[in-house]
Enzyme design. Sequence first.
Site, PDB file in Angstrom:
ATOM      1  N   CYS A  30       0.820  -1.222   0.000  1.00  0.00           N
ATOM      2  CA  CYS A  30       0.000   0.000   0.000  1.00  0.00           C
ATOM      3  C   CYS A  30       0.849   1.266   0.000  1.00  0.00           C
ATOM      4  O   CYS A  30       0.310   2.376  -0.127  1.00  0.00           O
ATOM      5  CB  CYS A  30      -0.922   0.002   1.215  1.00  0.00           C
ATOM      6  SG  CYS A  30      -1.901  -1.500   1.361  1.00  0.00           S
ATOM      7  N   ILE A  57     -12.802  -1.025  -0.517  1.00  0.00           N
ATOM      8  CA  ILE A  57     -12.066  -1.507  -1.687  1.00  0.00           C
ATOM      9  C   ILE A  57     -12.374  -0.547  -2.824  1.00  0.00           C
ATOM     10  O   ILE A  57     -13.542  -0.335  -3.170  1.00  0.00           O
ATOM     11  CB  ILE A  57     -12.492  -2.941  -2.044  1.00  0.00           C
ATOM     12  CG1 ILE A  57     -12.094  -3.905  -0.917  1.00  0.00           C
ATOM     13  CG2 ILE A  57     -11.883  -3.378  -3.368  1.00  0.00           C
ATOM     14  CD1 ILE A  57     -12.730  -5.276  -1.031  1.00  0.00           C
ATOM     15  N   LYS A  90     -10.029   5.962   4.888  1.00  0.00           N
ATOM     16  CA  LYS A  90     -11.282   5.488   5.464  1.00  0.00           C
ATOM     17  C   LYS A  90     -12.489   5.913   4.648  1.00  0.00           C
ATOM     18  O   LYS A  90     -13.426   5.127   4.448  1.00  0.00           O
ATOM     19  CB  LYS A  90     -11.415   6.021   6.909  1.00  0.00           C
ATOM     20  CG  LYS A  90     -12.743   5.737   7.574  1.00  0.00           C
ATOM     21  CD  LYS A  90     -12.912   4.255   7.816  1.00  0.00           C
ATOM     22  CE  LYS A  90     -14.368   3.883   7.993  1.00  0.00           C
ATOM     23  NZ  LYS A  90     -15.138   3.909   6.748  1.00  0.00           N
ATOM     24  N   HIS A 141      -9.213   3.740  -0.951  1.00  0.00           N
ATOM     25  CA  HIS A 141      -7.851   3.208  -0.892  1.00  0.00           C
ATOM     26  C   HIS A 141      -7.548   2.276  -2.062  1.00  0.00           C
ATOM     27  O   HIS A 141      -7.394   1.070  -1.884  1.00  0.00           O
ATOM     28  CB  HIS A 141      -7.665   2.475   0.444  1.00  0.00           C
ATOM     29  CG  HIS A 141      -6.290   1.948   0.685  1.00  0.00           C
ATOM     30  ND1 HIS A 141      -5.141   2.552   0.200  1.00  0.00           N
ATOM     31  CD2 HIS A 141      -5.864   0.855   1.375  1.00  0.00           C
ATOM     32  CE1 HIS A 141      -4.081   1.856   0.580  1.00  0.00           C
ATOM     33  NE2 HIS A 141      -4.494   0.821   1.291  1.00  0.00           N
TER      34      HIS A 141
END
Length: 392
Positions: free
Chosen positions: A84, A210, A330, A334
Amino acid sequence: MATVRIAGTGLTPFGEHPGRTGRDLFAEAGLTALDDADVDPDDVEHLFYGNFMGELAEHQGHQGPLMAEAMGVQAPATRLEAACASSGVAVREGVKTIRDGEADVVVVGGAERMTDMGTTGATDGLSIAADDLFEIKAGMTFPGAYALMASAYMRDHDADPDDLAHIAVKNHDNALENDKAHFQTAITVEDAVEAPRVATPLGLYDACPISDGASAVVLTSEEYAAEHDLDAPISVTGSGQGGDHLALQERETLWKTPAAEEAAAEAYAEADIDADDVDCAEVHDCFTIAEVLATESLGFFEPGEGLAAAKNGETTRDGSLPVNLSGGLKAKGHPVGATGAAQIAELTELLAGHHARSDAIPDASVGVAHNAGGTVATVTVHVLEHDGGVDR
């Protein structure tokens, strides 16, 4: 050390993009960034591109030259993978390339297409950022891993896990005005506390979505920006990277993130600042507990004090240190390969006064971006500063 200017930024909306490819998403972000910078594609001397799961999601490797071609750039292009933190590492490589005098114009960014994989497929794909032999084969997932980190934190600090709900509420509220955010909906503390558990103590609203999406940033040398009269008031004054054991069981504690401490120390030293100088931050809150660990590792709060910061109003928009004004991972979303450069893009717009949430920090001049890979085994930290060169 050469000054690195941020000349332009580009983001796609983060969310679901059914049928779109990674190259399509990155072309949108990259061309937007070049247009924002008023830089010709022929001037780009290198592309550093972050991507994590291209082989799994699109059966596509060797994505560097593919993405350069997609945005009309004929220059060496390198894909970087650090889970990430992939595009955070890409940003760092771009900064170093300009500082070393190897280039005057570099595009950095990343992309990820994840939603077509479905929840099960994406969760399985993300798990390869953990230790396959000792974690994945034992059934570890990232919700489970961060639940272990959260449980250890709560135990060691005799803390209340319900305080995590305030972080989720804060970041959803920040995302309401971000037209690039995956979630632009408000939630309440009660919503978060009463939501189904994903991995105790973490619930549904403790986890980021997701997402699909792409990000791009045009970096230039000070000389190039001056010669071409670019509007580039934001510079990258500090860049750091830290590392840790990949597997949680190898670490001294489950909740401490020394890689972030190392990266912050390096970035702060380069920028000649300390934590007290920071006006706002974008941190890697893949789960709400990750925001807590990040703010403590960055030196904003002592260990055990970061959990209640949102509840106490310290990290909210009107607090002393607003965190994740973009909505964070959040609520903004992401798409893992895009996240690190997206943080840089959001901070740039925030500090320049062009962001929907810039009104929360009208006098801000120093921002910090914290991008983490896996269970914080790789971390980049970047310091961005506004030089006061434009009227905000």
